[in-house]
Design a protein around this motif. Structure first.
Motif, PDB file in Angstrom:
ATOM      1  N   ASN A 160      52.440  33.703  55.506  1.00  0.00           N
ATOM      2  CA  ASN A 160      52.625  33.062  57.093  1.00  0.00           C
ATOM      3  C   ASN A 160      51.747  31.918  56.509  1.00  0.00           C
ATOM      4  OD1 ASN A 160      54.568  34.745  58.415  1.00  0.00           O
ATOM      5  ND2 ASN A 160      52.776  35.499  59.624  1.00  0.00           N
ATOM      6  N   ASP A 161      50.642  31.762  55.769  1.00  0.00           N
ATOM      7  CA  ASP A 161      49.926  30.769  54.970  1.00  0.00           C
ATOM      8  C   ASP A 161      50.425  30.218  53.967  1.00  0.00           C
ATOM      9  OD1 ASP A 161      48.711  31.649  57.624  1.00  0.00           O
ATOM     10  OD2 ASP A 161      47.454  32.541  56.817  1.00  0.00           O
ATOM     11  N   ASN A 162      51.170  31.066  53.453  1.00  0.00           N
ATOM     12  CA  ASN A 162      52.090  29.815  52.105  1.00  0.00           C
ATOM     13  C   ASN A 162      50.671  30.314  51.166  1.00  0.00           C
ATOM     14  OD1 ASN A 162      53.969  28.879  52.474  1.00  0.00           O
ATOM     15  ND2 ASN A 162      53.850  27.539  53.957  1.00  0.00           N
ATOM     16  N   ALA A 163      49.892  31.444  51.045  1.00  0.00           N
ATOM     17  CA  ALA A 163      48.881  31.703  50.253  1.00  0.00           C
ATOM     18  C   ALA A 163      48.873  32.660  48.647  1.00  0.00           C
ATOM     19  CB  ALA A 163      47.385  32.181  50.957  1.00  0.00           C
ATOM     20  N   ILE A 164      50.811  33.077  48.631  1.00  0.00           N
ATOM     21  CA  ILE A 164      51.047  34.150  48.063  1.00  0.00           C
ATOM     22  C   ILE A 164      51.355  33.964  46.744  1.00  0.00           C
ATOM     23  CG2 ILE A 164      52.564  36.472  47.351  1.00  0.00           C
ATOM     24  CD1 ILE A 164      51.841  37.445  49.861  1.00  0.00           C
ATOM     25  N   VAL A 165      51.280  33.726  45.590  1.00  0.00           N
ATOM     26  CA  VAL A 165      51.791  32.991  44.454  1.00  0.00           C
ATOM     27  C   VAL A 165      52.453  34.595  44.185  1.00  0.00           C
ATOM     28  CG1 VAL A 165      51.056  31.720  42.118  1.00  0.00           C
ATOM     29  CG2 VAL A 165      50.146  31.313  44.723  1.00  0.00           C
ATOM     30  N   VAL A 166      53.780  34.626  42.761  1.00  0.00           N
ATOM     31  CA  VAL A 166      53.799  35.415  42.180  1.00  0.00           C
ATOM     32  C   VAL A 166      54.125  34.939  40.515  1.00  0.00           C
ATOM     33  CG1 VAL A 166      55.766  36.924  41.954  1.00  0.00           C
ATOM     34  CG2 VAL A 166      55.293  36.491  44.241  1.00  0.00           C
ATOM     35  N   LEU A 167      53.328  35.655  40.216  1.00  0.00           N
ATOM     36  CA  LEU A 167      53.337  35.424  38.622  1.00  0.00           C
ATOM     37  C   LEU A 167      54.334  35.887  37.584  1.00  0.00           C
ATOM     38  CD1 LEU A 167      51.474  32.786  37.570  1.00  0.00           C
ATOM     39  CD2 LEU A 167      49.507  34.984  36.945  1.00  0.00           C
ATOM     40  N   GLU A 168      54.186  35.449  36.610  1.00  0.00           N
ATOM     41  CA  GLU A 168      54.881  36.530  35.610  1.00  0.00           C
ATOM     42  C   GLU A 168      54.360  37.163  35.063  1.00  0.00           C
ATOM     43  OE1 GLU A 168      58.821  35.160  32.492  1.00  0.00           O
ATOM     44  OE2 GLU A 168      56.909  33.898  32.291  1.00  0.00           O
ATOM     45  N   ASP A 169      55.023  38.729  34.516  1.00  0.00           N
ATOM     46  CA  ASP A 169      53.865  39.651  33.378  1.00  0.00           C
ATOM     47  C   ASP A 169      53.060  38.976  32.593  1.00  0.00           C
ATOM     48  OD1 ASP A 169      53.098  41.455  35.734  1.00  0.00           O
ATOM     49  OD2 ASP A 169      55.384  42.628  35.114  1.00  0.00           O
ATOM     50  N   PHE A 170      51.743  38.544  32.231  1.00  0.00           N
ATOM     51  CA  PHE A 170      51.232  38.259  30.585  1.00  0.00           C
ATOM     52  C   PHE A 170      50.775  38.798  30.405  1.00  0.00           C
ATOM     53  CE2 PHE A 170      49.063  36.112  33.670  1.00  0.00           C
ATOM     54  CZ  PHE A 170      47.367  35.738  33.125  1.00  0.00           C
ATOM     55  N   THR A 171      50.493  39.048  29.485  1.00  0.00           N
ATOM     56  CA  THR A 171      48.587  39.820  28.601  1.00  0.00           C
ATOM     57  C   THR A 171      48.042  39.229  28.138  1.00  0.00           C
ATOM     58  OG1 THR A 171      48.270  42.380  27.682  1.00  0.00           O
ATOM     59  CG2 THR A 171      49.819  40.744  26.781  1.00  0.00           C
ATOM     60  N   ILE A 172      46.633  39.225  27.643  1.00  0.00           N
ATOM     61  CA  ILE A 172      45.852  38.509  26.572  1.00  0.00           C
ATOM     62  C   ILE A 172      45.386  39.404  25.182  1.00  0.00           C
ATOM     63  CG2 ILE A 172      43.449  37.486  26.823  1.00  0.00           C
ATOM     64  CD1 ILE A 172      43.815  36.671  29.218  1.00  0.00           C
ATOM     65  N   ASP A 173      45.262  39.635  24.430  1.00  0.00           N
ATOM     66  CA  ASP A 173      45.526  39.883  23.327  1.00  0.00           C
ATOM     67  C   ASP A 173      43.644  40.531  23.371  1.00  0.00           C
ATOM     68  OD1 ASP A 173      48.048  39.677  22.355  1.00  0.00           O
ATOM     69  OD2 ASP A 173      47.519  37.251  21.492  1.00  0.00           O
ATOM     70  N   THR A 174      43.096  39.531  23.426  1.00  0.00           N
ATOM     71  CA  THR A 174      41.482  39.816  23.078  1.00  0.00           C
ATOM     72  C   THR A 174      40.857  38.996  24.811  1.00  0.00           C
ATOM     73  OG1 THR A 174      40.465  37.911  21.896  1.00  0.00           O
ATOM     74  CG2 THR A 174      41.170  39.919  20.866  1.00  0.00           C
ATOM     75  N   PRO A 175      40.121  39.880  24.762  1.00  0.00           N
ATOM     76  CA  PRO A 175      39.212  39.625  26.312  1.00  0.00           C
ATOM     77  C   PRO A 175      38.538  38.499  26.458  1.00  0.00           C
ATOM     78  CG  PRO A 175      38.895  41.868  26.295  1.00  0.00           C
ATOM     79  CD  PRO A 175      39.515  41.244  24.481  1.00  0.00           C
ATOM     80  N   LYS A 176      39.432  37.478  27.053  1.00  0.00           N
ATOM     81  CA  LYS A 176      38.238  35.975  26.845  1.00  0.00           C
ATOM     82  C   LYS A 176      38.495  35.602  27.999  1.00  0.00           C
ATOM     83  CE  LYS A 176      39.306  34.630  22.238  1.00  0.00           C
ATOM     84  NZ  LYS A 176      39.541  32.977  21.279  1.00  0.00           N
ATOM     85  N   THR A 177      37.472  34.843  28.294  1.00  0.00           N
ATOM     86  CA  THR A 177      37.549  34.323  29.765  1.00  0.00           C
ATOM     87  C   THR A 177      37.790  32.988  29.913  1.00  0.00           C
ATOM     88  OG1 THR A 177      35.005  35.599  30.233  1.00  0.00           O
ATOM     89  CG2 THR A 177      35.484  33.338  32.096  1.00  0.00           C
ATOM     90  N   LYS A 178      37.402  32.461  29.088  1.00  0.00           N
ATOM     91  CA  LYS A 178      37.999  31.084  28.435  1.00  0.00           C
ATOM     92  C   LYS A 178      39.469  31.204  28.956  1.00  0.00           C
ATOM     93  CE  LYS A 178      38.181  27.183  25.724  1.00  0.00           C
ATOM     94  NZ  LYS A 178      37.536  26.835  24.151  1.00  0.00           N
ATOM     95  N   GLU A 179      39.946  31.926  28.055  1.00  0.00           N
ATOM     96  CA  GLU A 179      41.364  32.295  28.328  1.00  0.00           C
ATOM     97  C   GLU A 179      42.525  32.220  29.509  1.00  0.00           C
ATOM     98  OE1 GLU A 179      45.011  34.459  26.263  1.00  0.00           O
ATOM     99  OE2 GLU A 179      43.215  34.164  25.115  1.00  0.00           O
ATOM    100  N   PHE A 180      41.751  32.905  30.404  1.00  0.00           N
ATOM    101  CA  PHE A 180      42.096  33.471  32.261  1.00  0.00           C
ATOM    102  C   PHE A 180      41.069  31.548  32.952  1.00  0.00           C
ATOM    103  CE2 PHE A 180      41.706  35.140  36.584  1.00  0.00           C
ATOM    104  CZ  PHE A 180      42.240  36.740  35.877  1.00  0.00           C
ATOM    105  N   THR A 181      39.855  31.617  32.613  1.00  0.00           N
ATOM    106  CA  THR A 181      39.960  30.357  33.355  1.00  0.00           C
ATOM    107  C   THR A 181      41.088  29.579  33.488  1.00  0.00           C
ATOM    108  OG1 THR A 181      37.421  30.808  32.819  1.00  0.00           O
ATOM    109  CG2 THR A 181      38.186  28.085  33.685  1.00  0.00           C
ATOM    110  N   SER A 182      41.401  29.015  31.867  1.00  0.00           N
ATOM    111  CA  SER A 182      42.569  28.346  31.944  1.00  0.00           C
ATOM    112  C   SER A 182      43.963  28.574  32.701  1.00  0.00           C
ATOM    113  CB  SER A 182      43.548  27.800  30.402  1.00  0.00           C
ATOM    114  OG  SER A 182      43.530  29.447  30.228  1.00  0.00           O
ATOM    115  N   VAL A 183      44.244  30.015  32.744  1.00  0.00           N
ATOM    116  CA  VAL A 183      45.359  30.060  34.329  1.00  0.00           C
ATOM    117  C   VAL A 183      45.187  29.818  35.731  1.00  0.00           C
ATOM    118  CG1 VAL A 183      46.613  32.003  34.897  1.00  0.00           C
ATOM    119  CG2 VAL A 183      45.997  32.214  32.331  1.00  0.00           C
ATOM    120  N   LEU A 184      43.742  30.416  35.790  1.00  0.00           N
ATOM    121  CA  LEU A 184      43.475  29.319  37.281  1.00  0.00           C
ATOM    122  C   LEU A 184      43.480  27.530  37.429  1.00  0.00           C
ATOM    123  CD1 LEU A 184      39.906  31.239  37.617  1.00  0.00           C
ATOM    124  CD2 LEU A 184      42.456  32.284  38.348  1.00  0.00           C
ATOM    125  N   LYS A 185      43.305  27.062  36.437  1.00  0.00           N
ATOM    126  CA  LYS A 185      43.606  25.850  36.291  1.00  0.00           C
ATOM    127  C   LYS A 185      44.438  25.177  36.491  1.00  0.00           C
ATOM    128  CE  LYS A 185      39.436  24.382  33.376  1.00  0.00           C
ATOM    129  NZ  LYS A 185      39.054  24.248  32.610  1.00  0.00           N
TER     130      LYS A 185
END
Length: 209
Positions: free
Chosen positions: A119-144
């Motif tokens: 109701n608050d339009n606070a839901i985002v549906v994201l296409e499934d993706f994976t990250i080859d190696t754990p990298k905070t920088k890569e996840f931060t770019s998704v957030l941006k």
């Protein structure tokens, strides 16, 4: 309720998913949400608090002054809580704060929480993706890309994805969970709920029973 599916770059994939009315479109039950959140927080408490009471204090057991004639109150023990160094009166004792709720109520609470977010339009549906190696920088770019850089966000994975989880672990205000870890408290505590496309079917299946 139809929601557009976004990719990890925040762009519309051209596909839409239909959120079940039985899970994302019910009449929210505020009291059920309150009880489930209360239980979650109560279960986090260790309950190991303890203060020494009168019987546990080391000290003399003699009567410290005569019973009558002093003009002051009677006093029989230096270990009394009214004296400095005495035991604490009605102090905290170790206890278990947890309590039980039935499954139907907890299921109703989660459906209510998801409905509130929808109701608050606070839901985002994201296409499934994976990250080859754990990298905070890569996840931060998704957030941006999703505009969630400075918001509390909860990502719900369809299947366990260790690299995505490890990439997000150092980010304050962002949490990644699987379907089995999804709780009413975590839903309500987040400003935005990001559902991986693969998680929707299991969420709807578990909560529509």
């Amino acid at each position: 309720m139809k929601v557009a599916v976004l990719d990890k770059n925040g762009k519309d994939t051209g596909r839409k998913v239909d959120l079940s009315k039985d899970v994302f479109g019910i009449e929210p039950n505020n009291h059920a949400v309150y009880l489930d959140v209360k239980q979650f927080l109560a279960n986090q408490r260790q309950g190991t608090h303890k203060a020494k009471e009168r019987a546990e204090i080391a000290g003399s057991t003699r009567k410290i002054k005569k019973q009558k004639g002093t003009g002051t109150a009677r006093a029989g023990s230096i270990k009394s809580g009214v004296f400095k160094g005495g035991g604490r009166m009605f102090g905290p004792r170790p206890r278990n704060y947890s309590f039980k709720l039935n499954k139907n109520l907890k299921r109703l609470a989660r459906r209510s929480a998801l409905t509130m977010k929808a109701n608050d339009n606070a839901i985002v549906v994201l296409e499934d993706f994976t990250i080859d190696t754990p990298k905070t920088k890569e996840f931060t770019s998704v957030l941006k890309s999703l505009g969630l850089e400075n918001k509390k966000s909860l990502f719900v994975l369809g299947d366990s994805n260790n690299n995505v989880y490890l990439s997000s672990r150092n980010l304050k205000g962002t949490e990644v969970v699987t379907n089995s870890e999804l709780s009413t408290y975590k839903i309500m505590n987040a400003n935005s709920l990001v559902l991986f496309e693969g998680s929707l079917e299991e969420i709807e299946q578990n909560l529509s029973k």
